[in-house]
Design an enzyme around this catalytic site. Structure first.
Site, short mmCIF file in Angstrom:
data_model
loop_
_atom_site.label_atom_id
_atom_site.label_comp_id
_atom_site.label_asym_id
_atom_site.label_seq_id
_atom_site.Cartn_x
_atom_site.Cartn_y
_atom_site.Cartn_z
N ASP A 52 38.45 15.27 12.58
CA ASP A 52 39.44 14.67 13.63
C ASP A 52 40.27 15.73 14.07
O ASP A 52 40.41 16.04 15.31
CB ASP A 52 40.17 13.35 13.33
CG ASP A 52 40.91 13.56 11.91
OD1 ASP A 52 40.77 14.57 10.99
OD2 ASP A 52 41.68 12.62 11.60
N GLU B 268 49.68 16.00 9.79
CA GLU B 268 49.36 14.52 10.24
C GLU B 268 49.50 13.53 8.88
O GLU B 268 50.06 12.60 8.87
CB GLU B 268 48.40 14.32 11.17
CG GLU B 268 48.34 12.98 11.69
CD GLU B 268 47.10 12.55 12.35
OE1 GLU B 268 47.04 11.89 13.46
OE2 GLU B 268 46.11 13.12 11.86
N GLU B 269 48.42 13.74 8.25
CA GLU B 269 48.02 12.91 6.97
C GLU B 269 49.34 13.02 5.96
O GLU B 269 49.06 12.20 5.09
CB GLU B 269 46.83 13.44 6.43
CG GLU B 269 45.62 13.47 7.33
CD GLU B 269 45.20 12.15 7.70
OE1 GLU B 269 45.53 11.16 7.23
OE2 GLU B 269 44.52 12.38 9.09
N ASP C 15 42.80 11.82 18.57
CA ASP C 15 42.49 11.59 17.23
C ASP C 15 40.92 11.11 16.94
O ASP C 15 40.26 11.18 17.90
CB ASP C 15 43.50 10.64 16.71
CG ASP C 15 43.81 10.83 14.86
OD1 ASP C 15 43.10 11.20 14.26
OD2 ASP C 15 45.06 10.65 14.76
N HIS D 299 37.47 10.75 7.19
CA HIS D 299 38.01 11.52 5.87
C HIS D 299 37.04 11.92 4.77
O HIS D 299 37.42 11.91 3.71
CB HIS D 299 39.22 10.98 5.34
CG HIS D 299 40.38 10.68 6.62
ND1 HIS D 299 41.12 9.69 6.66
CD2 HIS D 299 40.72 11.42 7.49
CE1 HIS D 299 41.86 9.56 7.89
NE2 HIS D 299 41.76 10.77 8.31
#
Length: 174
Positions: A2, A37-38, A60, A147
């Site tokens: 992503d 971001e995560e 995204d 992911h």
């Protein structure tokens, strides 16, 4: 995938957009690849404060939905692989920009899908919260195996995303 796809799309938009039009329209265009971001949306908070954009188009991924993927379309929308960029609707997304993107996609035969986005979880919410008076929109790529080491996106969806952003920037509606 992503974040890597988002950086690629951003770099291609910067390469393909008509810079003479942007200059004549007095539009400052920033392309930002944000970190973490995560882990708390840290990069987007810093970028939002420093740049303070009027509009933020964020990129995204979203899950491909359906029984075969065990992901309910009622939660995210009926998202298919290779059927176009996903224009996300939901909290923090500018209804005005969403409408303009849909109209541009239709007018220019750019394949698109509509997604359902919740509050938080992407850079979009942090940018909206940390910039002053910024309209935000989220464009997503349908994604298999999010992911995971074998994440995939469809090239046609990537191209649709690039095309839509370039058309929006060159539309004069900013």
């Amino acid at each position: 995938m992503d974040d890597k796809a988002g950086v690629y799309i951003t770099s291609e938009v910067l390469r393909r957009v008509n810079k003479d039009f942007l200059k004549a329209a007095d539009i400052d265009l920033w392309g930002v690849g944000m970190a973490q971001e995560e882990t708390g949306l840290r990069g987007s908070k810093v970028a939002a404060r420093r740049i303070n954009p009027d509009i933020s188009i964020d990129i995204d991924v979203c899950p491909v939905t359906g029984k075969e993927y065990d992901i309910d379309p009622a939660k995210y929308g009926d998202i298919k692989f290779g059927k176009g960029v996903v224009i996300e609707n939901g909290p923090g997304k500018s209804p005005k920009i969403v409408k303009e993107l849909i109209e541009l996609a239709k007018k220019n035969n750019i394949p698109y899908q509509l997604g359902v986005c919740r509050a938080g979880g992407t850079n979009t919410s942090a940018i909206q919260e940390h910039a002053s008076d910024c309209e935000t929109v989220l464009l997503s790529l349908p994604n298999h195996n999010m992911h995971q080491p074998n994440e995939t996106c469809h090239w046609d969806d990537v191209e649709a995303c690039i095309d839509l952003i370039v058309k929006y920037l060159e539309s004069g509606d900013l």
